[in-house]
Design a protein around this motif. Structure first.
Motif, PDB file in Angstrom:
ATOM      1  N   UNK A  67       0.855  -1.191   0.000  1.00 10.69           N
ATOM      2  CA  UNK A  67       0.000   0.000   0.000  1.00 10.69           C
ATOM      3  C   UNK A  67       0.886   1.234   0.000  1.00 10.69           C
ATOM      4  N   UNK A  68       0.678   2.119  -0.968  1.00 14.27           N
ATOM      5  CA  UNK A  68       1.492   3.328  -1.053  1.00 14.27           C
ATOM      6  C   UNK A  68       0.701   4.424  -1.755  1.00 14.27           C
ATOM      7  N   UNK A  69       0.831   5.642  -1.244  1.00 18.36           N
ATOM      8  CA  UNK A  69       0.153   6.814  -1.829  1.00 18.36           C
ATOM      9  C   UNK A  69      -1.353   6.602  -1.960  1.00 18.36           C
ATOM     10  N   UNK A  70      -1.929   5.931  -0.984  1.00 14.91           N
ATOM     11  CA  UNK A  70      -3.370   5.737  -0.968  1.00 14.91           C
ATOM     12  C   UNK A  70      -3.899   4.743  -1.974  1.00 14.91           C
ATOM     13  N   UNK A  71      -3.027   3.863  -2.491  1.00 11.96           N
ATOM     14  CA  UNK A  71      -3.460   2.865  -3.487  1.00 11.96           C
ATOM     15  C   UNK A  71      -2.787   1.530  -3.216  1.00 11.96           C
ATOM     16  N   UNK A  72      -3.469   0.462  -3.643  1.00 19.02           N
ATOM     17  CA  UNK A  72      -2.843  -0.859  -3.641  1.00 19.02           C
ATOM     18  C   UNK A  72      -1.890  -0.937  -4.834  1.00 19.02           C
ATOM     19  N   UNK A  73      -0.739  -1.548  -4.611  1.00 19.93           N
ATOM     20  CA  UNK A  73       0.245  -1.719  -5.664  1.00 19.93           C
ATOM     21  C   UNK A  73       0.702  -3.170  -5.719  1.00 19.93           C
ATOM     22  N   UNK A  74       1.048  -3.631  -6.914  1.00 24.26           N
ATOM     23  CA  UNK A  74       1.532  -5.001  -7.091  1.00 24.26           C
ATOM     24  C   UNK A  74       2.893  -4.959  -7.787  1.00 24.26           C
ATOM     25  N   UNK A  75       3.870  -5.625  -7.194  1.00 26.28           N
ATOM     26  CA  UNK A  75       5.191  -5.733  -7.794  1.00 26.28           C
ATOM     27  C   UNK A  75       5.294  -7.110  -8.455  1.00 26.28           C
ATOM     28  N   UNK A 110      -6.840   3.580 -12.075  1.00 24.13           N
ATOM     29  CA  UNK A 110      -7.247   4.962 -11.814  1.00 24.13           C
ATOM     30  C   UNK A 110      -8.671   5.131 -11.356  1.00 24.13           C
ATOM     31  N   UNK A 111      -9.315   4.064 -10.896  1.00 28.46           N
ATOM     32  CA  UNK A 111     -10.710   4.146 -10.458  1.00 28.46           C
ATOM     33  C   UNK A 111     -10.854   5.123  -9.293  1.00 28.46           C
ATOM     34  N   UNK A 112     -11.944   5.890  -9.252  1.00 26.28           N
ATOM     35  CA  UNK A 112     -12.141   6.850  -8.155  1.00 26.28           C
ATOM     36  C   UNK A 112     -12.495   6.200  -6.822  1.00 26.28           C
ATOM     37  N   UNK A 113     -12.804   4.911  -6.812  1.00 25.93           N
ATOM     38  CA  UNK A 113     -13.161   4.268  -5.549  1.00 25.93           C
ATOM     39  C   UNK A 113     -11.963   4.306  -4.608  1.00 25.93           C
ATOM     40  N   UNK A 114     -12.211   4.669  -3.359  1.00 26.22           N
ATOM     41  CA  UNK A 114     -11.139   4.809  -2.374  1.00 26.22           C
ATOM     42  C   UNK A 114     -11.181   3.655  -1.371  1.00 26.22           C
ATOM     43  N   UNK A 115     -10.007   3.097  -1.099  1.00 27.74           N
ATOM     44  CA  UNK A 115      -9.874   2.042  -0.102  1.00 27.74           C
ATOM     45  C   UNK A 115      -9.174   2.566   1.150  1.00 27.74           C
ATOM     46  N   UNK A 116      -9.062   3.893   1.276  1.00 30.54           N
ATOM     47  CA  UNK A 116      -8.372   4.513   2.410  1.00 30.54           C
ATOM     48  C   UNK A 116      -9.271   4.489   3.641  1.00 30.54           C
ATOM     49  N   UNK A 117      -8.708   4.088   4.764  1.00 32.81           N
ATOM     50  CA  UNK A 117      -9.427   4.137   6.031  1.00 32.81           C
ATOM     51  C   UNK A 117      -9.320   5.559   6.568  1.00 32.81           C
ATOM     52  N   UNK A 118     -10.271   6.393   6.198  1.00 33.27           N
ATOM     53  CA  UNK A 118     -10.215   7.817   6.546  1.00 33.27           C
ATOM     54  C   UNK A 118     -10.410   8.062   8.041  1.00 33.27           C
ATOM     55  N   UNK A 119     -10.902   7.076   8.783  1.00 36.69           N
ATOM     56  CA  UNK A 119     -11.122   7.248  10.209  1.00 36.69           C
ATOM     57  C   UNK A 119      -9.910   6.838  11.039  1.00 36.69           C
ATOM     58  N   UNK A 135     -13.328  -2.654   0.953  1.00 38.62           N
ATOM     59  CA  UNK A 135     -13.725  -1.249   0.989  1.00 38.62           C
ATOM     60  C   UNK A 135     -14.316  -1.037   2.384  1.00 38.62           C
ATOM     61  N   UNK A 136     -14.688   0.179   2.745  1.00 36.22           N
ATOM     62  CA  UNK A 136     -15.314   0.388   4.056  1.00 36.22           C
ATOM     63  C   UNK A 136     -16.521  -0.514   4.225  1.00 36.22           C
ATOM     64  N   UNK A 137     -17.264  -0.713   3.139  1.00 37.51           N
ATOM     65  CA  UNK A 137     -18.474  -1.529   3.228  1.00 37.51           C
ATOM     66  C   UNK A 137     -18.450  -2.732   2.287  1.00 37.51           C
ATOM     67  N   UNK A 138     -18.012  -2.555   1.053  1.00 34.44           N
ATOM     68  CA  UNK A 138     -18.108  -3.603   0.045  1.00 34.44           C
ATOM     69  C   UNK A 138     -16.782  -4.342  -0.157  1.00 34.44           C
ATOM     70  N   UNK A 139     -16.841  -5.402  -0.963  1.00 35.69           N
ATOM     71  CA  UNK A 139     -15.654  -6.135  -1.389  1.00 35.69           C
ATOM     72  C   UNK A 139     -15.442  -5.889  -2.882  1.00 35.69           C
ATOM     73  N   UNK A 140     -14.195  -5.659  -3.264  1.00 38.07           N
ATOM     74  CA  UNK A 140     -13.857  -5.352  -4.653  1.00 38.07           C
ATOM     75  C   UNK A 140     -12.821  -6.334  -5.182  1.00 38.07           C
ATOM     76  N   UNK A 200     -13.771  -4.412  -9.958  1.00 37.38           N
ATOM     77  CA  UNK A 200     -15.177  -4.810 -10.004  1.00 37.38           C
ATOM     78  C   UNK A 200     -15.712  -4.910  -8.584  1.00 37.38           C
ATOM     79  N   UNK A 201     -16.876  -4.301  -8.361  1.00 37.80           N
ATOM     80  CA  UNK A 201     -17.520  -4.364  -7.053  1.00 37.80           C
ATOM     81  C   UNK A 201     -18.231  -5.718  -6.928  1.00 37.80           C
ATOM     82  N   UNK A 202     -17.693  -6.602  -6.109  1.00 39.84           N
ATOM     83  CA  UNK A 202     -18.241  -7.960  -5.991  1.00 39.84           C
ATOM     84  C   UNK A 202     -19.604  -7.965  -5.304  1.00 39.84           C
TER      85      UNK A 202
END
Length: 323
Positions: free
Chosen positions: A93-101, A114-123, A149-154, A164-166
């Motif tokens: 996890x880096x810069x607010x995104x998941x990354x794969x090496x 580049x999807x706008x969906x955010x996986x950041x735990x803002x709380x 996600x806070x609520x859903x699984x992607x 894809x929102x599962x």
């Protein structure tokens, strides 16, 4: 601990050759399930009294011991998810995104196209970069990661294509948190390096736990063929169901403020559960009380909740001592 530290190394049996994988400069290493690649951490220079832990990460060729720098100063802890069960990628996890090496190609890419969906735990209210809600597991074919996600699984394809929102947005729409529930032990053929994040076969029905952010209801849903179906959803809390080895039966507990978490057995739908223990019979001797959930807003207009615990003999309009 330093005096007794053991350095992990390799021995090539066919070539009768010893391969040095770790040393004083890089003590920690994670080996891919198939043994082809490893990822090591050099924490020197990042040991600090108050800064969050970090490390330089290296790809290690287990046949030669050769190291290739992956990235420097990567925050560790909940920001690193490790090598996938298929041994092809290393997730972080880096810069607010998941990354794969990509371990074979020695190249990294952000996931999500580049999807706008955010996986950041803002709380998250501690110093430093905010973490994600985590990786739940990986697809059986090794092509994608399943992110919370806070609520859903992607579903996040590891090739960087669109997510894809599962759970079809049902969680975000209803402020309901869905999480994957592993009712059976992880496949013993999977390497333990995958930890709790093993593979998930999306072609088969899977069980999800559900929790209402504001209703406090809980229960289970089933995800099958792209559809999410409610199995049981009540004003109660449930333990993780455990499936019998050779039968379609499940063992779990259900509890409320009043109801003790006795064990129950049910079929795959959970609604037909039968209580099989009575572990707290002495509760009948006491006036136990009940609880009331209420909503309110603080002076900043932020929605909050509270709980009142009231005795069984309370009558509306009565004044009672309380905290």
């Amino acid at each position: 601990a330093d005096r007794n530290f053991t350095f992990r190394q390799a021995f090539d049996v066919s070539a009768k050759r010893y391969v040095k994988l770790t040393d004083e400069t890089m003590r920690d290493i994670e080996i891919a399930p198939d043994g082809r690649w490893a990822v090591g951490r050099d924490t020197r220079g990042y040991i600090h009294d108050h800064k969050r832990p970090a490390a330089d990460f290296y790809r290690v060729d287990t046949t030669t011991g050769e190291r290739t720098l992956m990235f420097k100063g990567q925050q560790t802890g909940g920001h690193v998810f490790g090598i996938t069960p298929h041994g092809k990628h290393f997730l972080y996890w880096k810069d607010g995104r998941f990354n794969a090496y990509d371990l074979e190609a020695a190249a990294a890419r952000p996931l999500g196209n580049g999807s706008p969906v955010s996986f950041v735990d803002t709380e998250f209210d501690h110093p430093g970069p905010k973490p994600s809600f985590g990786i739940t597991g990986y697809t059986k074919d090794g092509t994608g990661a399943i992110a919370s996600h806070k609520y859903d699984l992607w579903l996040l394809p590891l090739d960087g294509s669109a997510p894809k929102n599962l759970t079809n947005g049902l969680g975000a729409k209803n402020d309901m948190r869905f999480r994957f529930v592993r009712t059976e032990p992880t496949d013993p053929t999977e390497h333990r390096a995958a930890g709790p994040r093993g593979t998930i076969d999306l072609s088969k029905p899977i069980t999800l736990s559900a929790y209402g952010q504001w209703t406090k209801k809980a229960g289970f849903y089933q995800l099958a063929s792209g559809e999410t179906k409610e199995l049981i959803y009540e004003d109660a809390a449930f333990s993780v169901p455990t499936k019998a080895a050779n039968a379609d039966r499940y063992l779990f507990s259900r509890q409320t403020f009043v109801e003790y978490p006795d064990l129950r057995i049910s079929g795959p739908g959970f609604a037909d559960a039968k209580k099989i223990t009575d572990a707290n019979p002495q509760q009948k001797e006491y006036a136990w009380g009940r609880r009331l959930l209420f909503d309110y807003k603080n002076k900043d207009g932020v929605k909050l909740q509270g709980i009142l615990a009231i005795p069984d003999d309370y009558k509306p309009g009565e004044k009672r001592p309380m905290i």
